[in-house]
Write a protein that holds these residues in place. Structure first.
Motif, PDB file in Angstrom:
ATOM      1  N   UNK A 213     -30.856  14.703 -57.358  1.00  0.00           N
ATOM      2  CA  UNK A 213     -29.583  13.714 -57.560  1.00  0.00           C
ATOM      3  C   UNK A 213     -30.063  12.742 -57.974  1.00  0.00           C
ATOM      4  N   UNK A 214     -31.487  12.075 -57.759  1.00  0.00           N
ATOM      5  CA  UNK A 214     -31.886  10.933 -58.168  1.00  0.00           C
ATOM      6  C   UNK A 214     -31.979  11.045 -59.702  1.00  0.00           C
ATOM      7  N   UNK A 215     -32.785  12.263 -60.212  1.00  0.00           N
ATOM      8  CA  UNK A 215     -32.896  12.435 -61.728  1.00  0.00           C
ATOM      9  C   UNK A 215     -31.308  12.309 -62.501  1.00  0.00           C
ATOM     10  N   UNK A 216     -30.626  13.093 -61.655  1.00  0.00           N
ATOM     11  CA  UNK A 216     -29.058  13.156 -62.395  1.00  0.00           C
ATOM     12  C   UNK A 216     -28.591  11.773 -62.407  1.00  0.00           C
ATOM     13  N   UNK A 217     -28.912  11.012 -61.636  1.00  0.00           N
ATOM     14  CA  UNK A 217     -28.196   9.543 -61.553  1.00  0.00           C
ATOM     15  C   UNK A 217     -28.695   8.606 -62.624  1.00  0.00           C
ATOM     16  N   UNK A 218     -30.310   8.863 -62.944  1.00  0.00           N
ATOM     17  CA  UNK A 218     -30.854   7.740 -63.545  1.00  0.00           C
ATOM     18  C   UNK A 218     -30.990   8.215 -65.078  1.00  0.00           C
ATOM     19  N   UNK A 219     -30.803   9.657 -65.521  1.00  0.00           N
ATOM     20  CA  UNK A 219     -30.821  10.150 -66.855  1.00  0.00           C
ATOM     21  C   UNK A 219     -29.321  10.321 -67.283  1.00  0.00           C
ATOM     22  N   UNK A 286     -24.431  30.428 -73.800  1.00  0.00           N
ATOM     23  CA  UNK A 286     -24.666  29.602 -74.913  1.00  0.00           C
ATOM     24  C   UNK A 286     -23.321  28.709 -74.924  1.00  0.00           C
ATOM     25  N   UNK A 287     -23.877  27.247 -74.376  1.00  0.00           N
ATOM     26  CA  UNK A 287     -23.019  26.372 -74.307  1.00  0.00           C
ATOM     27  C   UNK A 287     -23.791  25.153 -74.909  1.00  0.00           C
ATOM     28  N   UNK A 288     -23.490  24.694 -76.176  1.00  0.00           N
ATOM     29  CA  UNK A 288     -24.076  23.577 -76.835  1.00  0.00           C
ATOM     30  C   UNK A 288     -24.135  22.401 -76.021  1.00  0.00           C
ATOM     31  N   UNK A 289     -23.307  22.152 -75.251  1.00  0.00           N
ATOM     32  CA  UNK A 289     -23.382  20.573 -74.567  1.00  0.00           C
ATOM     33  C   UNK A 289     -24.354  20.756 -73.503  1.00  0.00           C
ATOM     34  N   UNK A 290     -25.216  21.639 -73.149  1.00  0.00           N
ATOM     35  CA  UNK A 290     -26.272  21.773 -72.086  1.00  0.00           C
ATOM     36  C   UNK A 290     -27.311  20.713 -72.409  1.00  0.00           C
ATOM     37  N   UNK A 291     -27.406  19.521 -71.924  1.00  0.00           N
ATOM     38  CA  UNK A 291     -28.541  18.755 -72.215  1.00  0.00           C
ATOM     39  C   UNK A 291     -29.950  19.065 -71.305  1.00  0.00           C
ATOM     40  N   UNK A 292     -29.378  19.335 -70.143  1.00  0.00           N
ATOM     41  CA  UNK A 292     -30.739  19.567 -69.022  1.00  0.00           C
ATOM     42  C   UNK A 292     -30.425  20.985 -68.431  1.00  0.00           C
ATOM     43  N   UNK A 437     -25.270   6.306 -51.271  1.00  0.00           N
ATOM     44  CA  UNK A 437     -23.790   6.159 -50.979  1.00  0.00           C
ATOM     45  C   UNK A 437     -23.309   7.321 -51.895  1.00  0.00           C
ATOM     46  N   UNK A 438     -21.825   7.236 -52.115  1.00  0.00           N
ATOM     47  CA  UNK A 438     -21.070   8.553 -52.300  1.00  0.00           C
ATOM     48  C   UNK A 438     -20.367   8.527 -53.508  1.00  0.00           C
ATOM     49  N   UNK A 439     -20.537   8.149 -54.463  1.00  0.00           N
ATOM     50  CA  UNK A 439     -19.963   8.453 -56.034  1.00  0.00           C
ATOM     51  C   UNK A 439     -21.144   8.641 -56.899  1.00  0.00           C
ATOM     52  N   UNK A 440     -20.793   8.754 -58.104  1.00  0.00           N
ATOM     53  CA  UNK A 440     -21.463   9.086 -59.189  1.00  0.00           C
ATOM     54  C   UNK A 440     -22.636   8.164 -59.127  1.00  0.00           C
ATOM     55  N   UNK A 441     -22.417   6.824 -59.047  1.00  0.00           N
ATOM     56  CA  UNK A 441     -23.204   5.941 -59.193  1.00  0.00           C
ATOM     57  C   UNK A 441     -23.716   5.528 -57.738  1.00  0.00           C
ATOM     58  N   UNK A 442     -23.147   5.994 -56.665  1.00  0.00           N
ATOM     59  CA  UNK A 442     -23.494   5.547 -55.202  1.00  0.00           C
ATOM     60  C   UNK A 442     -23.271   6.626 -54.268  1.00  0.00           C
ATOM     61  N   UNK A 443     -24.461   7.393 -54.228  1.00  0.00           N
ATOM     62  CA  UNK A 443     -24.383   8.642 -53.458  1.00  0.00           C
ATOM     63  C   UNK A 443     -24.280   8.458 -51.910  1.00  0.00           C
ATOM     64  N   UNK A 444     -23.772   9.386 -51.077  1.00  0.00           N
ATOM     65  CA  UNK A 444     -23.416   9.352 -49.765  1.00  0.00           C
ATOM     66  C   UNK A 444     -24.468   9.932 -49.022  1.00  0.00           C
ATOM     67  N   UNK A 445     -24.524   9.943 -47.645  1.00  0.00           N
ATOM     68  CA  UNK A 445     -25.611  10.317 -46.916  1.00  0.00           C
ATOM     69  C   UNK A 445     -24.925  11.760 -46.612  1.00  0.00           C
ATOM     70  N   UNK A 446     -25.956  12.567 -46.618  1.00  0.00           N
ATOM     71  CA  UNK A 446     -25.758  14.044 -46.252  1.00  0.00           C
ATOM     72  C   UNK A 446     -25.658  14.261 -44.763  1.00  0.00           C
ATOM     73  N   UNK A 447     -26.715  13.387 -44.199  1.00  0.00           N
ATOM     74  CA  UNK A 447     -26.489  13.179 -42.524  1.00  0.00           C
ATOM     75  C   UNK A 447     -25.134  13.193 -42.133  1.00  0.00           C
ATOM     76  N   UNK A 448     -24.475  12.038 -42.570  1.00  0.00           N
ATOM     77  CA  UNK A 448     -22.875  12.038 -42.136  1.00  0.00           C
ATOM     78  C   UNK A 448     -22.076  13.164 -42.221  1.00  0.00           C
ATOM     79  N   UNK A 449     -22.241  14.009 -43.348  1.00  0.00           N
ATOM     80  CA  UNK A 449     -21.209  14.986 -43.723  1.00  0.00           C
ATOM     81  C   UNK A 449     -21.841  16.350 -43.233  1.00  0.00           C
TER      82      UNK A 449
END
Length: 608
Positions: A213-219, A286-292, A437-449
């Protein structure tokens, strides 16, 4: 649209035109489909309605892809027909195609053999047999099936064998069944695309989700494929990514073929960002938009690694491949490097500072995008009026609006105190992860959910705008929340954020969904199968407590999801400060309009 052949096309097409057998070694994504399809089409007799060409592919997805290529290339040939036959689809549509007459059959080995044994597919008129990704058919246990088809095909037919690698069994097939083949190897310093940047991250198993999740958020990512070892892992990882706010769906061999095709189509069209898949399910994608491409779990051999990362960096595009390894797997990294003839860069998990920098950058970009693309006149006038009435400076008003958009979630990630980190690590060992935390820019805690289990655990009351439904599947059927979310999301066309709490009991499940479900979707969900049983969806009423003879259940909270791609006003990266809710079938933007209504009893669509 082709104006210059790729190296493999330039090498193979003359031999294919001459009818000579071909043994070709080339990495995936080099244009080999056109290398055999175009010369085959130039020789096919459209007046003959019996199968003249058979292409064997290891997976349904690759078979569908190759069949579509033949159809596209042969669009101007009057009377030309292609049939794709594969497992997971009813026999009747395939039988109709074969009875109507086709010149080209593309299929998976198992289903092809079924039709041959039934007498519905006659190989007696074959002029050409193509074995596509032969090494993958070997890895998937199709060696005997391939030999069966070769033995049933007539003498003198042309055979074209394509393989990224040439292990001993493949070379044996070539020696036994190919007649003086033209041996073609597309010379390359590496067997992986030079356009793919390969990296490795050493991380403990319990921290993999956190690292992902950290890599997906940063890149900066577009389409993403995450490879896991097992079907259960695809569901688990997809569920955790969804909880973190990513648009993620599992893809494995247990999914119905129609669902798999729809999922891949969503990935191609940008309605889905992350696909979590097993090797088998993702063969031939075969999906051209695959970046990662992420190797979440170590592949079973180096060849599988090559095929995995071949899903990105296709047709000259750049791509990123990241593999997660434990310290005990350092030796396997050397094996992979020896196979690919490329060094693999070692990287670290993104830091809190990296993540916060990315969040700030993305926040600023959202402001730029919205101000450039949207008509903000109404809000400009409203804010100017508010500033005049209150005397507040514009900076303070903008800051308040930004805070409102967070819905109470912290914008920046904070370093966890050491004691909390140690406690979180212990939680992780029990399957609980914590991150931001909990959106694309702000991730949520797994522990709470995370799932909680206890006897007679009370359910939350049904929220306004939601209806509680009962499903006839439970723990005893082996159902998991990812199965239910995937089924509802795919069959009902509803974004994940609008799926309420899921409470799985021993023999049934309770789920909260937006009120006003149209009758056609209601009937579809009633007939949908999950974990080998029909859901038999029915309203459960406003249940608060459900003891089921004292048995416990797990209450999966699905709240706090980011805005989906088609939710009110936002896009897949949340480029809005607000936005309305969406009920079933309503894809309206949040522009002040009201969505159409559809009645089933007293239920109505909610305004968009």
């Amino acid at each position: 649209g082709y104006d210059k052949p790729t190296p493999i096309q330039a090498e193979i097409i003359p031999y294919m035109l001459d009818g000579r057998d071909v043994l070709a070694q080339s990495q995936t994504g080099t244009g080999k489909t056109a290398a055999f399809a175009l010369p085959i089409l130039s020789r096919v007799d459209v007046r003959n309605r019996r199968p003249q060409v058979l292409v064997l592919a290891p997976t349904r997805e690759l078979a569908i892809q190759v069949a579509r290529s033949f159809t596209k290339y042969g669009a101007d040939l009057d009377g030309f027909q292609v049939a794709a036959i594969y497992g997971g689809q009813d026999y009747e549509p395939q039988l109709k195609q074969l009875r109507r007459g086709v010149q080209v059959v593309v299929g998976t080995p198992g289903r092809v053999i079924d039709h041959v044994k039934r007498g519905t597919l006659d190989l007696g008129s074959l002029d050409c047999l193509v074995l596509d990704e032969a090494d993958e058919m070997l890895n998937m246990g199709f060696l005997e099936d391939v030999q069966f088809v070769l033995e049933k095909s007539p003498e003198g037919r042309q055979v074209a064998l394509f393989s990224a690698t040439l292990p001993k069994p493949i070379r044996k097939i070539a020696d036994e069944y190919l007649n003086d083949p033209a041996r073609i190897t597309i010379k390359s310093k590496t067997i992986t695309a030079a356009s793919v940047r390969q990296r490795a991250l050493f991380v403990s198993p319990r921290d993999k989700i956190d690292a992902l999740t950290r890599i997906l958020e940063v890149e900066e990512t577009d389409g993403v494929i995450v490879f896991t070892k097992t079907k259960d892992s695809t569901l688990s990882v997809a569920e955790k990514l969804s909880q973190q706010g990513f648009s993620a769906i599992a893809l494995n061999g247990d999914m119905p073929q129609k669902v798999r095709e729809r999922t891949i189509d969503q990935l191609k069209r940008g309605q889905l960002d992350v696909l979590v898949a097993t090797d088998v399910a993702a063969r031939g994608l075969d999906v051209p938009r695959i970046s990662h491409v992420f190797n979440f779990d170590l592949p079973h051999d180096s060849e599988s690694y090559v095929h995995r990362i071949g899903r990105t960096g296709r047709a000259g595009r750049s791509g990123q491949a990241i593999i997660f390894l434990t310290n005990a797997q350092r030796r396997q990294l050397r094996f992979i490097e020896n196979t690919t003839k490329q060094p693999i860069e070692i990287i670290d998990i993104p830091t809190v500072a990296d993540i916060n920098e990315a969040r700030v950058r993305r926040f600023k970009q959202r402001i730029t995008d919205v101000s450039a693309d949207q008509d903000l006149t109404i809000f400009k006038d409203m804010i100017a009026q508010y500033a005049e009435e209150t005397g507040k400076p514009m900076e303070m008003i903008a800051a308040a609006l930004a805070e409102m958009s967070q819905n109470g979630r912290p914008f920046l990630l904070k370093e966890r105190p050491k004691k909390q980190r140690e406690r979180s690590d212990r939680d992780n060992s029990r399957g609980r992860d914590s991150f931001g935390s909990n959106d694309r820019g702000n991730r949520g805690s797994f522990g709470d959910d995370r799932p909680r289990r206890g006897k007679g655990r009370p359910l939350t009351p049904v929220k306004e705008g939601m209806t509680r439904y009962r499903l006839d599947v439970g723990w005893q059927d082996g159902v998991k929340p990812g199965n239910i979310v995937g089924a509802v999301a795919n069959e009902a066309g509803i974004d994940g954020e609008y799926i309420g709490p899921i409470n799985i009991r021993d023999s049934h499940t309770l789920i909260d969904l937006p009120e006003g479900m149209p009758s056609d979707i209601y009937q579809t969900l009633r007939k949908t199968w999950v974990a080998g049983k029909r859901l038999n969806l029915q309203e459960a009423g406003d249940v608060v407590d459900d003891f089921e003879g004292g048995g416990g259940g797990k209450n999966f909270r699905k709240e706090g999801f980011r805005k989906g791609k088609f939710s009110g006003g936002g896009d897949s990266r949340g480029k809005n400060f607000g936005g309305g809710k969406r009920s079933f079938g309503n894809k309206s933007r949040n522009n002040g309009s009201t969505a159409p209504t559809a009645k089933r009893g007293k239920k109505k669509f909610k305004p968009s």
